[in-house]
Design a protein around this motif. Structure first.
Motif, PDB file in Angstrom:
ATOM      1  N   ILE A 211      19.295   5.101 -11.665  1.00  0.00           N
ATOM      2  CA  ILE A 211      17.909   5.249 -11.244  1.00  0.00           C
ATOM      3  C   ILE A 211      17.762   4.844  -9.784  1.00  0.00           C
ATOM      4  CG2 ILE A 211      16.843   5.038 -13.521  1.00  0.00           C
ATOM      5  CD1 ILE A 211      16.388   2.066 -12.987  1.00  0.00           C
ATOM      6  N   ILE A 212      16.733   5.413  -9.165  1.00  0.00           N
ATOM      7  CA  ILE A 212      16.447   5.077  -7.774  1.00  0.00           C
ATOM      8  C   ILE A 212      14.974   4.710  -7.632  1.00  0.00           C
ATOM      9  CG2 ILE A 212      18.260   6.570  -6.855  1.00  0.00           C
ATOM     10  CD1 ILE A 212      16.062   8.528  -5.995  1.00  0.00           C
ATOM     11  N   ALA A 213      14.697   3.951  -6.588  1.00  0.00           N
ATOM     12  CA  ALA A 213      13.326   3.650  -6.178  1.00  0.00           C
ATOM     13  C   ALA A 213      13.147   4.354  -4.847  1.00  0.00           C
ATOM     14  CB  ALA A 213      13.113   2.149  -6.031  1.00  0.00           C
ATOM     15  N   GLU A 214      12.056   5.104  -4.728  1.00  0.00           N
ATOM     16  CA  GLU A 214      11.830   5.813  -3.473  1.00  0.00           C
ATOM     17  C   GLU A 214      10.389   5.653  -3.004  1.00  0.00           C
ATOM     18  OE1 GLU A 214      12.820   9.963  -3.971  1.00  0.00           O
ATOM     19  OE2 GLU A 214      11.084  10.350  -5.200  1.00  0.00           O
ATOM     20  N   VAL A 215      10.240   5.661  -1.682  1.00  0.00           N
ATOM     21  CA  VAL A 215       8.933   5.604  -1.037  1.00  0.00           C
ATOM     22  C   VAL A 215       8.863   6.815  -0.117  1.00  0.00           C
ATOM     23  CG1 VAL A 215       7.478   4.328   0.581  1.00  0.00           C
ATOM     24  CG2 VAL A 215       8.810   3.086  -1.127  1.00  0.00           C
ATOM     25  N   ASN A 216       7.871   7.663  -0.324  1.00  0.00           N
ATOM     26  CA  ASN A 216       7.708   8.880   0.483  1.00  0.00           C
ATOM     27  C   ASN A 216       9.000   9.688   0.571  1.00  0.00           C
ATOM     28  OD1 ASN A 216       4.996   8.233   1.074  1.00  0.00           O
ATOM     29  ND2 ASN A 216       5.672   6.874   2.716  1.00  0.00           N
ATOM     30  N   GLY A 217       9.707   9.804  -0.554  1.00  0.00           N
ATOM     31  CA  GLY A 217      10.935  10.579  -0.600  1.00  0.00           C
ATOM     32  C   GLY A 217      12.160   9.878  -0.054  1.00  0.00           C
TER      33      GLY A 217
ATOM     34  N   ASN B 181       0.801  -1.230   0.000  1.00  0.00           N
ATOM     35  CA  ASN B 181       0.000   0.000   0.000  1.00  0.00           C
ATOM     36  C   ASN B 181       0.832   1.277   0.000  1.00  0.00           C
ATOM     37  OD1 ASN B 181      -2.529  -1.242  -0.139  1.00  0.00           O
ATOM     38  ND2 ASN B 181      -2.512  -1.613   2.072  1.00  0.00           N
ATOM     39  N   GLU B 182       2.115   1.167  -0.338  1.00  0.00           N
ATOM     40  CA  GLU B 182       2.958   2.348  -0.464  1.00  0.00           C
ATOM     41  C   GLU B 182       3.297   2.539  -1.941  1.00  0.00           C
ATOM     42  OE1 GLU B 182       5.772   2.830   3.335  1.00  0.00           O
ATOM     43  OE2 GLU B 182       6.161   0.984   2.222  1.00  0.00           O
ATOM     44  N   LYS B 183       3.307   3.796  -2.362  1.00  0.00           N
ATOM     45  CA  LYS B 183       3.669   4.098  -3.738  1.00  0.00           C
ATOM     46  C   LYS B 183       5.194   4.108  -3.853  1.00  0.00           C
ATOM     47  CE  LYS B 183       3.352   8.270  -5.459  1.00  0.00           C
ATOM     48  NZ  LYS B 183       2.848   9.535  -5.968  1.00  0.00           N
ATOM     49  N   VAL B 184       5.715   3.301  -4.780  1.00  0.00           N
ATOM     50  CA  VAL B 184       7.145   3.271  -5.062  1.00  0.00           C
ATOM     51  C   VAL B 184       7.345   3.988  -6.389  1.00  0.00           C
ATOM     52  CG1 VAL B 184       9.173   1.833  -5.477  1.00  0.00           C
ATOM     53  CG2 VAL B 184       7.403   1.057  -3.876  1.00  0.00           C
ATOM     54  N   LEU B 185       8.175   5.006  -6.370  1.00  0.00           N
ATOM     55  CA  LEU B 185       8.473   5.784  -7.561  1.00  0.00           C
ATOM     56  C   LEU B 185       9.860   5.395  -8.056  1.00  0.00           C
ATOM     57  CD1 LEU B 185       7.688   8.156  -9.449  1.00  0.00           C
ATOM     58  CD2 LEU B 185       8.840   9.664  -7.821  1.00  0.00           C
ATOM     59  N   ILE B 186       9.960   5.005  -9.311  1.00  0.00           N
ATOM     60  CA  ILE B 186      11.247   4.695  -9.936  1.00  0.00           C
ATOM     61  C   ILE B 186      11.545   5.831 -10.902  1.00  0.00           C
ATOM     62  CG2 ILE B 186      12.515   3.111 -11.438  1.00  0.00           C
ATOM     63  CD1 ILE B 186      10.769   0.847 -10.248  1.00  0.00           C
ATOM     64  N   ARG B 187      12.705   6.464 -10.687  1.00  0.00           N
ATOM     65  CA  ARG B 187      13.053   7.634 -11.495  1.00  0.00           C
ATOM     66  C   ARG B 187      14.565   7.758 -11.609  1.00  0.00           C
ATOM     67  NH1 ARG B 187      15.282  11.305  -8.212  1.00  0.00           N
ATOM     68  NH2 ARG B 187      14.655  11.431  -6.043  1.00  0.00           N
TER      69      ARG B 187
ATOM     70  N   ASP C 213      19.960  14.118  -4.926  1.00  0.00           N
ATOM     71  CA  ASP C 213      19.784  12.835  -4.239  1.00  0.00           C
ATOM     72  C   ASP C 213      21.063  12.362  -3.542  1.00  0.00           C
ATOM     73  OD1 ASP C 213      17.096  12.379  -5.095  1.00  0.00           O
ATOM     74  OD2 ASP C 213      17.838  11.674  -7.037  1.00  0.00           O
ATOM     75  N   ALA C 214      22.169  13.036  -3.762  1.00  0.00           N
ATOM     76  CA  ALA C 214      23.475  12.547  -3.311  1.00  0.00           C
ATOM     77  C   ALA C 214      23.501  12.209  -1.825  1.00  0.00           C
ATOM     78  CB  ALA C 214      24.570  13.551  -3.656  1.00  0.00           C
ATOM     79  N   LYS C 215      23.029  13.100  -0.970  1.00  0.00           N
ATOM     80  CA  LYS C 215      23.097  12.868   0.479  1.00  0.00           C
ATOM     81  C   LYS C 215      22.287  11.638   0.872  1.00  0.00           C
ATOM     82  CE  LYS C 215      22.511  15.266   4.925  1.00  0.00           C
ATOM     83  NZ  LYS C 215      21.747  14.292   5.666  1.00  0.00           N
ATOM     84  N   SER C 216      21.047  11.542   0.391  1.00  0.00           N
ATOM     85  CA  SER C 216      20.225  10.386   0.766  1.00  0.00           C
ATOM     86  C   SER C 216      20.753   9.098   0.139  1.00  0.00           C
ATOM     87  CB  SER C 216      18.746  10.602   0.445  1.00  0.00           C
ATOM     88  OG  SER C 216      18.552  11.247  -0.753  1.00  0.00           O
ATOM     89  N   LEU C 217      21.370   9.182  -1.035  1.00  0.00           N
ATOM     90  CA  LEU C 217      21.970   7.985  -1.632  1.00  0.00           C
ATOM     91  C   LEU C 217      23.150   7.489  -0.806  1.00  0.00           C
ATOM     92  CD1 LEU C 217      21.750   8.724  -5.435  1.00  0.00           C
ATOM     93  CD2 LEU C 217      21.111   6.577  -4.342  1.00  0.00           C
ATOM     94  N   ILE C 218      23.995   8.392  -0.343  1.00  0.00           N
ATOM     95  CA  ILE C 218      25.135   8.000   0.499  1.00  0.00           C
ATOM     96  C   ILE C 218      24.624   7.323   1.777  1.00  0.00           C
ATOM     97  CG2 ILE C 218      27.034   8.868   1.922  1.00  0.00           C
ATOM     98  CD1 ILE C 218      27.786   8.940  -0.971  1.00  0.00           C
ATOM     99  N   GLU C 219      23.622   7.919   2.402  1.00  0.00           N
ATOM    100  CA  GLU C 219      23.047   7.327   3.622  1.00  0.00           C
ATOM    101  C   GLU C 219      22.481   5.935   3.321  1.00  0.00           C
ATOM    102  OE1 GLU C 219      20.227  10.341   4.748  1.00  0.00           O
ATOM    103  OE2 GLU C 219      21.803  11.672   5.504  1.00  0.00           O
ATOM    104  N   TYR C 220      21.741   5.812   2.239  1.00  0.00           N
ATOM    105  CA  TYR C 220      21.156   4.535   1.817  1.00  0.00           C
ATOM    106  C   TYR C 220      22.247   3.488   1.573  1.00  0.00           C
ATOM    107  CZ  TYR C 220      19.578   1.224  -1.750  1.00  0.00           C
ATOM    108  OH  TYR C 220      19.353   0.089  -2.483  1.00  0.00           O
ATOM    109  N   LEU C 221      23.268   3.858   0.802  1.00  0.00           N
ATOM    110  CA  LEU C 221      24.330   2.909   0.444  1.00  0.00           C
ATOM    111  C   LEU C 221      25.113   2.456   1.667  1.00  0.00           C
ATOM    112  CD1 LEU C 221      25.377   4.682  -2.848  1.00  0.00           C
ATOM    113  CD2 LEU C 221      24.371   2.393  -2.672  1.00  0.00           C
ATOM    114  N   ASN C 222      25.318   3.332   2.618  1.00  0.00           N
ATOM    115  CA  ASN C 222      26.034   2.940   3.824  1.00  0.00           C
ATOM    116  C   ASN C 222      25.209   1.980   4.679  1.00  0.00           C
ATOM    117  OD1 ASN C 222      28.640   4.088   3.598  1.00  0.00           O
ATOM    118  ND2 ASN C 222      27.784   6.099   4.006  1.00  0.00           N
ATOM    119  N   VAL C 223      23.879   2.058   4.589  1.00  0.00           N
ATOM    120  CA  VAL C 223      23.008   1.117   5.308  1.00  0.00           C
ATOM    121  C   VAL C 223      22.980  -0.236   4.597  1.00  0.00           C
ATOM    122  CG1 VAL C 223      20.609   0.598   5.926  1.00  0.00           C
ATOM    123  CG2 VAL C 223      21.561   2.856   6.408  1.00  0.00           C
TER     124      VAL C 223
END
Length: 177
Positions: free
Chosen positions: A68-74, A8-14, A20-30
């Motif tokens: 490309i990234i997939a995001e849910v609620n940003g 029930n969450e919208k996933v946006l692929i773009r 996006d750099a900061k959130s990508l670095i945080e994501y990749l480190n996780v």
């Protein structure tokens, strides 16, 4: 851009953008700590935000690259990065890496990212082959890649060294014609 629903969450692929750099670095480190199938571990990605911005910017400028990234609620929950060759003789072929946050595994996001890459490659008029390499014990990944038409091309012995143990990797490819 593409949308899908997961729990029930919208996933946006773009396509990724510089912001996006900061959130990508945080994501990749996780995600580095969520799977041993990646080429880096937790907090081992090794790029600064500025370096990631430059990397994204350079990817956007190349005809034979896709980020490309997939995001849910940003929030970034997945990504795929494809880079084609840098010279005329190998610009038609490239390799990709894909990853998904563990909380979103098994929901088809990785498959959608790869399908996006395949469609983009077919429409590019430039990309004629997509390569990947994965550990030989990544059975879920290998099954997905085969389902999408990738063929096994060879085994690279001792390609990964994780916690003192060697792992082989499987080279796979998909011809785009």
């Amino acid at each position: 851009m593409k949308e899908m629903k997961v729990n029930n969450e919208k996933v946006l692929i773009r396509k990724a953008k510089k912001s996006d750099a900061k959130s990508l670095i945080e994501y990749l480190n996780v995600i580095g700590g969520e799977s041993d199938f990646l080429t880096f571990g937790r907090d081992q990605f090794g790029r600064s935000i500025e370096q990631e911005e430059e990397y994204i910017d350079n990817s956007l400028k190349k005809e034979n690259a896709l980020f490309i990234i997939a995001e849910v609620n940003g929030k970034v929950v997945g990504n795929l990065n494809f880079s084609g060759g840098t010279r005329q003789r190998n610009a038609h072929v490239g390799e990709f890496g894909v990853s998904i946050l563990k909380a979103y595994w098994g929901n088809g996001i990785g498959e959608e990212l790869i399908k996006y890459l395949i469609k983009w490659s077919k429409n590019s008029g430039l990309i004629r082959k997509i390569n990947l390499r994965t550990r030989t014990d990544n059975t879920r990944g290998i099954s997905l890649y085969k389902r999408l038409g990738f063929l096994e091309e060879g085994v690279l012995k001792r390609d990964f060294l994780i916690n003192g143990e060697f792992y082989d990797s499987l080279q796979m490819g998909l011809i785009i014609d």
